[in-house]
Design a protein around this motif. Structure first.
Motif, PDB file in Angstrom:
ATOM      1  N   GLY A 414       0.813  -1.214   0.000  1.00  0.00           N
ATOM      2  CA  GLY A 414       0.000   0.000   0.000  1.00  0.00           C
ATOM      3  C   GLY A 414       0.845   1.263   0.000  1.00  0.00           C
ATOM      4  O   GLY A 414       0.585   2.209  -0.749  1.00  0.00           O
ATOM      5  N   SER A 415       1.891   1.290   0.837  1.00  0.00           N
ATOM      6  CA  SER A 415       2.747   2.473   0.881  1.00  0.00           C
ATOM      7  C   SER A 415       3.540   2.623  -0.408  1.00  0.00           C
ATOM      8  O   SER A 415       3.807   3.742  -0.864  1.00  0.00           O
ATOM      9  CB  SER A 415       3.685   2.405   2.086  1.00  0.00           C
ATOM     10  OG  SER A 415       4.534   1.260   2.016  1.00  0.00           O
ATOM     11  N   LEU A 416       3.929   1.500  -1.023  1.00  0.00           N
ATOM     12  CA  LEU A 416       4.651   1.565  -2.299  1.00  0.00           C
ATOM     13  C   LEU A 416       3.785   2.190  -3.380  1.00  0.00           C
ATOM     14  O   LEU A 416       4.242   3.055  -4.146  1.00  0.00           O
ATOM     15  CB  LEU A 416       5.093   0.162  -2.712  1.00  0.00           C
ATOM     16  CG  LEU A 416       5.748   0.022  -4.098  1.00  0.00           C
ATOM     17  CD1 LEU A 416       7.002   0.875  -4.178  1.00  0.00           C
ATOM     18  CD2 LEU A 416       6.062  -1.433  -4.399  1.00  0.00           C
ATOM     19  N   LEU A 417       2.526   1.799  -3.452  1.00  0.00           N
ATOM     20  CA  LEU A 417       1.618   2.383  -4.438  1.00  0.00           C
ATOM     21  C   LEU A 417       1.399   3.870  -4.170  1.00  0.00           C
ATOM     22  O   LEU A 417       1.338   4.681  -5.112  1.00  0.00           O
ATOM     23  CB  LEU A 417       0.279   1.639  -4.421  1.00  0.00           C
ATOM     24  CG  LEU A 417       0.333   0.170  -4.877  1.00  0.00           C
ATOM     25  CD1 LEU A 417      -1.032  -0.482  -4.685  1.00  0.00           C
ATOM     26  CD2 LEU A 417       0.768   0.077  -6.329  1.00  0.00           C
ATOM     27  N   LEU A 418       1.300   4.239  -2.889  1.00  0.00           N
ATOM     28  CA  LEU A 418       1.141   5.649  -2.553  1.00  0.00           C
ATOM     29  C   LEU A 418       2.375   6.446  -2.955  1.00  0.00           C
ATOM     30  O   LEU A 418       2.266   7.554  -3.505  1.00  0.00           O
ATOM     31  CB  LEU A 418       0.886   5.794  -1.047  1.00  0.00           C
ATOM     32  CG  LEU A 418       0.634   7.220  -0.545  1.00  0.00           C
ATOM     33  CD1 LEU A 418      -0.607   7.812  -1.197  1.00  0.00           C
ATOM     34  CD2 LEU A 418       0.477   7.218   0.975  1.00  0.00           C
ATOM     35  N   PHE A 419       3.564   5.885  -2.685  1.00  0.00           N
ATOM     36  CA  PHE A 419       4.807   6.531  -3.103  1.00  0.00           C
ATOM     37  C   PHE A 419       4.807   6.740  -4.618  1.00  0.00           C
ATOM     38  O   PHE A 419       5.217   7.804  -5.109  1.00  0.00           O
ATOM     39  CB  PHE A 419       6.024   5.687  -2.706  1.00  0.00           C
ATOM     40  CG  PHE A 419       6.560   6.003  -1.339  1.00  0.00           C
ATOM     41  CD1 PHE A 419       6.989   7.272  -1.015  1.00  0.00           C
ATOM     42  CD2 PHE A 419       6.634   5.006  -0.364  1.00  0.00           C
ATOM     43  CE1 PHE A 419       7.481   7.558   0.233  1.00  0.00           C
ATOM     44  CE2 PHE A 419       7.128   5.293   0.900  1.00  0.00           C
ATOM     45  CZ  PHE A 419       7.551   6.571   1.203  1.00  0.00           C
ATOM     46  N   PHE A 420       4.370   5.733  -5.342  1.00  0.00           N
ATOM     47  CA  PHE A 420       4.387   5.823  -6.799  1.00  0.00           C
ATOM     48  C   PHE A 420       3.524   6.983  -7.277  1.00  0.00           C
ATOM     49  O   PHE A 420       3.939   7.773  -8.136  1.00  0.00           O
ATOM     50  CB  PHE A 420       3.891   4.506  -7.409  1.00  0.00           C
ATOM     51  CG  PHE A 420       3.860   4.509  -8.909  1.00  0.00           C
ATOM     52  CD1 PHE A 420       5.021   4.306  -9.637  1.00  0.00           C
ATOM     53  CD2 PHE A 420       2.671   4.724  -9.583  1.00  0.00           C
ATOM     54  CE1 PHE A 420       5.001   4.320 -11.021  1.00  0.00           C
ATOM     55  CE2 PHE A 420       2.627   4.741 -10.971  1.00  0.00           C
ATOM     56  CZ  PHE A 420       3.801   4.531 -11.704  1.00  0.00           C
ATOM     57  N   VAL A 421       2.334   7.106  -6.715  1.00  0.00           N
ATOM     58  CA  VAL A 421       1.417   8.168  -7.136  1.00  0.00           C
ATOM     59  C   VAL A 421       1.979   9.538  -6.771  1.00  0.00           C
ATOM     60  O   VAL A 421       2.039  10.463  -7.600  1.00  0.00           O
ATOM     61  CB  VAL A 421       0.034   7.963  -6.504  1.00  0.00           C
ATOM     62  CG1 VAL A 421      -0.866   9.169  -6.773  1.00  0.00           C
ATOM     63  CG2 VAL A 421      -0.608   6.686  -7.035  1.00  0.00           C
ATOM     64  N   VAL A 422       2.427   9.696  -5.512  1.00  0.00           N
ATOM     65  CA  VAL A 422       2.910  10.997  -5.048  1.00  0.00           C
ATOM     66  C   VAL A 422       4.197  11.393  -5.767  1.00  0.00           C
ATOM     67  O   VAL A 422       4.343  12.542  -6.231  1.00  0.00           O
ATOM     68  CB  VAL A 422       3.123  10.965  -3.522  1.00  0.00           C
ATOM     69  CG1 VAL A 422       3.787  12.259  -3.054  1.00  0.00           C
ATOM     70  CG2 VAL A 422       1.788  10.770  -2.805  1.00  0.00           C
ATOM     71  N   PHE A 427       7.278  15.033  -8.275  1.00  0.00           N
ATOM     72  CA  PHE A 427       8.573  15.189  -8.931  1.00  0.00           C
ATOM     73  C   PHE A 427       8.436  15.211 -10.446  1.00  0.00           C
ATOM     74  O   PHE A 427       9.260  15.827 -11.133  1.00  0.00           O
ATOM     75  CB  PHE A 427       9.521  14.083  -8.487  1.00  0.00           C
ATOM     76  CG  PHE A 427       9.869  14.170  -7.026  1.00  0.00           C
ATOM     77  CD1 PHE A 427      10.516  15.282  -6.514  1.00  0.00           C
ATOM     78  CD2 PHE A 427       9.523  13.156  -6.150  1.00  0.00           C
ATOM     79  CE1 PHE A 427      10.821  15.380  -5.167  1.00  0.00           C
ATOM     80  CE2 PHE A 427       9.821  13.242  -4.810  1.00  0.00           C
ATOM     81  CZ  PHE A 427      10.470  14.364  -4.309  1.00  0.00           C
ATOM     82  N   GLY A 428       7.403  14.564 -10.952  1.00  0.00           N
ATOM     83  CA  GLY A 428       7.140  14.685 -12.381  1.00  0.00           C
ATOM     84  C   GLY A 428       6.828  16.124 -12.762  1.00  0.00           C
ATOM     85  O   GLY A 428       7.311  16.629 -13.781  1.00  0.00           O
ATOM     86  N   ALA A 429       6.032  16.806 -11.939  1.00  0.00           N
ATOM     87  CA  ALA A 429       5.727  18.216 -12.195  1.00  0.00           C
ATOM     88  C   ALA A 429       6.986  19.072 -12.078  1.00  0.00           C
ATOM     89  O   ALA A 429       7.199  19.997 -12.876  1.00  0.00           O
ATOM     90  CB  ALA A 429       4.662  18.706 -11.214  1.00  0.00           C
TER      91      ALA A 429
END
Length: 476
Positions: A414-422, A427-429
């Motif tokens: 769950g935390s890995l998926l949250l990290f991926f989204v955030v 950082f993409g922006a």
């Protein structure tokens, strides 16, 4: 498919993937700021020496990029510090007496130095004078190098531990701090990483310069950017090849299993070939479809055509790193390194016989394509280094499976998926904005607009600087 599903519910693998994901984002930012800080110091020094405003324009342009990238590096680094406690608490407990002080020294001697002078560098040119401002820029550059020094000392100690003892509760404790800091692989890793940071910056700067020269060959700031980048490539890329060779010899001495995986060798051989390409198969213990050059592998690694290279079969399966990933990440890193050497020499040919860099359209296009090369090479090198250390967090002493926190797989997933989204969003922006700034290019802006805060209230809105001729800030 079964192996993938097993990984998705393996807490150790999930913890490794999460740390790999976060550090992959983080590592590109400090690498860029290490090189960019030194580049800013060179630009400001050239401006003070030559009194040519184009160097000041370039300094102001790259200063904006540095500020954004530095901020993203700080934010992404803080997250990793917490991961040591949340995901790797056993490692933190056992290695804390050694790792903790080294990371503390990085904050005290490097981050404070960078942060302390960063404000002066970004906003203080009209307040402290050119001499002191140049000193602040130099201190920011020195701070980034200090940061690399301590972080790489930590990482190198985990690769080649030295100067330690064990206490009665099973913790690693420092016995000889000099041996801890200057462990066997540290000098090679430090030189290799700093040169990589400089080359990463050179090719990013060169790509920006090439991009604008392709649109306007008379763009003098772009030509200066591109010329400086190509000089860096021509001079430093060959040095990096030499540094990498020395680092490889050191790794062969202290981590021979990693070298065997990098080279795709399962059998111990004298006069071992250099495997250019192939598909390592850990289950079958063979590199399939290997394209080889006879005896060259032994010569490169031992400097002896008939030198002996140990294969992965020399170690139990549970002590071997995964060969396929390391094999290809190493080749990506080396391939990009030789491409950088080629670009550097290509630029020298155009300087001497090709009518100048501004007219080298093919070189300019190639340099734009090579813009991300340094970042990709750093990530590939990091994968080679860290995955090659497996199955240990502290090489030969503490296994990864023994270092992880007692967490359940659903929480980690769950935390890995949250990290991926955030991470991809934030950082993409940030990266998108940096690319927009780079695409715009350097332009001459007034110091009032670029560096001075705007008054939030008063009879006449405008920059504080404009009020200096009439009185103190806040006067009408």
């Amino acid at each position: 498919m079964d192996g993938l599903m097993d990984s998705l519910f393996d807490p150790v693998m999930l913890a490794r993937i999460q740390f790999a994901f976060t550090i992959s984002f983080h590592i590109i930012f400090p690498a860029f700021t290490i090189g960019l800080a030194s580049y800013l110091a060179v630009l400001e020094g050239l401006w003070l020496w030559k009194k040519d405003s184009v160097y000041l324009d370039l300094f102001d342009f790259w200063k904006k990029v540095f500020a954004i990238v530095f901020g993203m590096g700080v934010v992404s680094g803080i997250v990793m510090s917490y991961e040591f406690g949340t995901n790797w608490s056993v490692f933190s407990d056992k290695a804390g007496p050694v790792i903790g002080p080294l990371m503390g020294y990085e904050v005290l001697s490097a981050f404070f130095l960078e942060a302390g002078f960063l404000g002066v560098m970004l906003f203080g040119k009209e307040r402290v004078g050119p001499g002191l401002h140049f000193f602040a820029t130099l201190m920011v550059a020195v701070g980034t190098l200090f940061s690399a020094f301590w972080i790489l000392s930590v990482n190198s100690w985990m690769q080649t531990p030295a100067g330690y003892g064990m206490n009665d509760v099973g913790q690693f404790i420092p016995v000889d701090w000099w041996a801890v800091v200057f462990n066997p692989s540290f000098p090679y890793r430090l030189v290799h990483m700093v040169l990589a940071a400089y080359l990463t910056t050179a090719f990013a700067v060169g790509a920006v310069g090439a991009w604008h020269l392709l649109r306007d060959r008379d763009n003098r700031p772009a030509l200066i950017m591109f010329s400086m980048a190509m000089w860096m490539a021509a001079l430093v890329a060959p040095l990096q090849i030499v540094a990498g060779d020395l680092h490889g010899l050191n790794t062969l001495e202290h981590q021979p299993a990693k070298i065997a995986a990098m080279e795709g060798h399962y059998e111990t051989r004298q006069g071992a070939p250099l495997i250019l390409f192939g598909l390592p198969d850990d289950e079958a213990e063979v590199t399939r479809y290997a394209v080889e050059i006879p005896k060259l592998g032994s010569y490169i690694l031992t400097h002896d055509w008939d030198g002996e290279l140990k294969g992965l079969k020399s170690w139990p399966k549970e002590d071997r790193p995964p060969a396929a990933l390391i094999f290809w990440s190493f080749r990506i890193m080396v391939g990009l390194g030789f491409a950088m050497v080629l670009i550097g020499f290509w630029s020298l040919i155009h300087r001497r016989w090709g009518g100048g860099l501004a007219n080298a359209r093919l070189l300019l296009r190639a340099s734009v394509l090579m813009g991300p090369a340094g970042f990709v090479a750093i990530l590939a090198g990091w994968i080679t280094t860290e995955v090659g250390r497996q199955p240990f967090t502290i090489y030969g002493l503490l296994r990864t499976a023994e270092s992880v926190s007692p967490l359940e797989a659903p929480a980690l997933l769950g935390s890995l998926l949250l990290f991926f989204v955030v991470y991809t969003t934030v950082f993409g922006a940030g990266i998108y904005y940096v690319l927009k700034v780079m695409a715009k290019g350097p332009s001459r802006e007034s110091e009032d607009e670029m560096q001075v805060p705007t008054r939030a209230a008063g009879i006449m809105p405008g920059a504080w600087q404009a009020s200096k001729s009439h009185g103190h800030p806040g006067q009408g």
